[in-house]
Design a protein around this motif. Structure first.
Motif, PDB file in Angstrom:
ATOM      1  N   THR A  19       0.854  -1.190   0.000  1.00  0.00           N
ATOM      2  CA  THR A  19       0.000   0.000   0.000  1.00  0.00           C
ATOM      3  C   THR A  19       0.886   1.235   0.000  1.00  0.00           C
ATOM      4  O   THR A  19       2.107   1.137   0.124  1.00  0.00           O
ATOM      5  N   GLU A  20       0.283   2.392  -0.115  1.00  0.00           N
ATOM      6  CA  GLU A  20       1.063   3.630  -0.083  1.00  0.00           C
ATOM      7  C   GLU A  20       1.816   3.781   1.224  1.00  0.00           C
ATOM      8  O   GLU A  20       2.952   4.246   1.256  1.00  0.00           O
ATOM      9  N   THR A  21       1.197   3.363   2.322  1.00  0.00           N
ATOM     10  CA  THR A  21       1.815   3.558   3.632  1.00  0.00           C
ATOM     11  C   THR A  21       2.741   2.422   4.021  1.00  0.00           C
ATOM     12  O   THR A  21       3.647   2.601   4.830  1.00  0.00           O
ATOM     13  N   GLU A  22       2.500   1.229   3.437  1.00  0.00           N
ATOM     14  CA  GLU A  22       3.287   0.031   3.767  1.00  0.00           C
ATOM     15  C   GLU A  22       3.767  -0.613   2.468  1.00  0.00           C
ATOM     16  O   GLU A  22       3.132  -1.519   1.928  1.00  0.00           O
ATOM     17  N   PRO A  23       4.889  -0.154   1.924  1.00  0.00           N
ATOM     18  CA  PRO A  23       5.326  -0.633   0.608  1.00  0.00           C
ATOM     19  C   PRO A  23       5.817  -2.078   0.597  1.00  0.00           C
ATOM     20  O   PRO A  23       5.908  -2.690  -0.462  1.00  0.00           O
ATOM     21  N   TYR A  24       6.156  -2.624   1.761  1.00  0.00           N
ATOM     22  CA  TYR A  24       6.614  -4.022   1.848  1.00  0.00           C
ATOM     23  C   TYR A  24       5.591  -4.752   2.695  1.00  0.00           C
ATOM     24  O   TYR A  24       5.347  -4.402   3.849  1.00  0.00           O
ATOM     25  N   SER A  25       4.989  -5.784   2.105  1.00  0.00           N
ATOM     26  CA  SER A  25       3.789  -6.328   2.731  1.00  0.00           C
ATOM     27  C   SER A  25       3.868  -7.817   3.043  1.00  0.00           C
ATOM     28  O   SER A  25       2.888  -8.383   3.521  1.00  0.00           O
ATOM     29  N   GLU A  26       5.003  -8.474   2.770  1.00  0.00           N
ATOM     30  CA  GLU A  26       5.142  -9.886   3.091  1.00  0.00           C
ATOM     31  C   GLU A  26       6.610 -10.199   3.324  1.00  0.00           C
ATOM     32  O   GLU A  26       7.488  -9.418   2.923  1.00  0.00           O
TER      33      GLU A  26
END
Length: 469
Positions: free
Chosen positions: A100-107
């Motif tokens: 997401t825009e706020t969380e560019p790394y998600s896994e």
């Protein structure tokens, strides 16, 4: 500098694992004289801590190594369950919500630990630092002014020392710090790096076992030809010889022993959870596994360790380079010990099947609300929250503004008057209103958390006095 055959430095780091190398990189970019000593002759050779969580990806971005990490690793493959040599179907072990825009790394990002350490070591070299390999700590004392460390090749006197020498730390017992914990699982475990050309690399292969036979998991390691093998032993002890590893794989899978063409590294361990009673003794700090030992379930150990270093590095830099009061260093234990305890509990529950991997394992929700360096609130955030990423005009992002050893003062959607601030230490940016922040002033610490927030600058100068001269 040599003085009466005693080498002097500002910070002595004992151990060149992920924790020590992260800390050394952070200190090097702050121009803090640092000596890193490592008892082994080389970097750790195994894949052990292979999962890098999203919050740690943000740390590596700030340290300038993210491109190398992305190039060398990959996402975790979906699990494939086997029974009696037949594929039973896929089972994903991770939530994958998408960036997401706020969380560019998600896994989680898979990268064998030896490669992570190579990347950090290369970065340290680029920053002008180095590691003294083959150098053991043989004794440590301290007085009101410094730490004196006896090494296998001489004596070092440092303003501060950090034990980053792992779960079997020699520094921690020398300081008289106890570690409280217990076994997470009575079963012994084997972990090994192997090559199996006959096995596909599309899945994380899971062999559940049954009865007295524990499970076996075979995970392809991105960027290599290797697999990491993890085996549980309900009875007996693992044979970590190459022959023993081959026989284990043949006994628990459809593969033959000679399908394992190479055994590169192997080790055994008993899963346990333990926490040091305190993270500091005078001028010496504990970080990483020297302070907390995790079950590998959930991939929290290396990540919590790297973030210990990231928390401590900027505080040492402020004290040694920017005149901050020494009391700032008290906040390291105050902030990190509760986080380590929380992550230990999470790892243990996942290991025992009491909780699934999910948002908590990604560590993006961790913060320091109510902590000793968290003051105020504004808009959508409270002091202590992780500072979200977001787009800026052009191709830049908020994380680009934060990258570096400085504080960042964001004036978001407000014309509030700002005090005159030192340009090197505090970078000031005004941006349009942005929903994840709302409107207000937000002082982002060098480690990416909001330290102070307010609708106007009242109290900002007092806060800065706590973390600078």
């Amino acid at each position: 500098m040599e003085l009466n055959n005693v080498k002097e430095t500002e910070v002595l780091v004992v151990g060149a694992g992920p924790t020590g190398l992260t800390l050394a990189c952070d200190l090097a970019r702050r121009a803090v004289r640092t000596l890193v000593v490592e008892q082994s002759d080389t970097l750790f050779p195994g894949s052990r801590g292979k999962g890098i969580q999203p919050r740690t990806m943000e740390v590596l971005n700030d340290l300038g190594v993210l491109d190398a990490v992305l190039a060398a690793g990959g996402t975790a493959p979906v699990g494939m369950v086997w029974q009696n040599g037949v594929r039973q179907g896929e089972r994903d072990m991770f939530e994958r919500p998408g960036p997401t825009e706020t969380e560019p790394y998600s896994e989680p990002w898979l990268l064998p630990q030896w490669r992570t350490q190579q990347i950090l070591h290369q970065r340290l070299t680029e920053l002008g630092g180095s590691v003294a390999f083959g150098t053991a700590l043989t004794g440590i004392t301290q007085d009101a002014d410094a730490v004196t460390a006896e090494l296998s090749n001489g004596t070092v006197r440092a303003a501060y020392a950090v034990a980053a020498d792992g779960g079997r730390s020699s520094v921690r017992p020398a300081l008289g710090i106890a570690m409280t914990g217990d076994s997470v699982d009575p079963a012994l475990m084997l972990v090994a790096d192997v090559r199996i050309p006959a096995l596909d690399r599309l899945n994380w292969h899971i062999f559940p076992g049954g009865g007295s036979t524990g499970y076996l998991a075979v995970c392809p390691l991105p960027g290599t030809d290797d697999f990491q093998v993890v085996g549980q032993f309900g009875q007996g002890e693992p044979d970590i010889s190459p022959e023993g590893v081959r026989e284990l794989i043949a006994a628990r899978t459809h593969l033959a022993a000679n399908d394992v063409t190479e055994v590169l590294w192997a080790s055994d361990f008993r899963p346990r959870a333990a926490l040091a009673d305190r993270f500091r003794e005078g001028r010496v700090f504990l970080a990483g596994d020297a302070a907390h030992v995790h079950s590998p379930a959930g991939g929290q150990g290396l990540n919590t360790s790297v973030q210990d270093a990231y928390n401590l590095g900027w505080k040492l830099g402020q004290v040694l380079r920017h005149g901050a009061p020494a009391s700032l260093l008290d906040t390291y234990e105050e902030e990190r010990l509760p986080v380590a305890a929380q992550m230990l509990g999470l790892s243990t529950r996942i290991h025992r099947g009491q909780e699934q991997r999910g948002a908590a394992t990604m560590q993006l929700g961790l913060g320091y609300r109510g902590g000793p360096l968290s003051f105020g609130s504004a808009g959508a955030l409270q002091a202590g929250d992780r500072a979200p990423d977001g787009p800026l005009p052009g191709t830049r992002r908020l994380f680009d503004l934060f990258r570096g050893p400085h504080f960042t003062l964001l004036a978001v959607g407000t014309d509030a008057e700002l005090p005159l601030l030192e340009g090197e230490l505090v970078h000031v940016h005004r941006i349009d209103a942005y929903e994840p922040y709302g409107k207000g002033l937000f002082l982002v610490r060098p480690d990416g958390y909001v330290g102070w927030a307010g609708e106007d600058a009242t109290g900002l100068s007092d806060y800065l006095a706590r973390v600078t001269s």
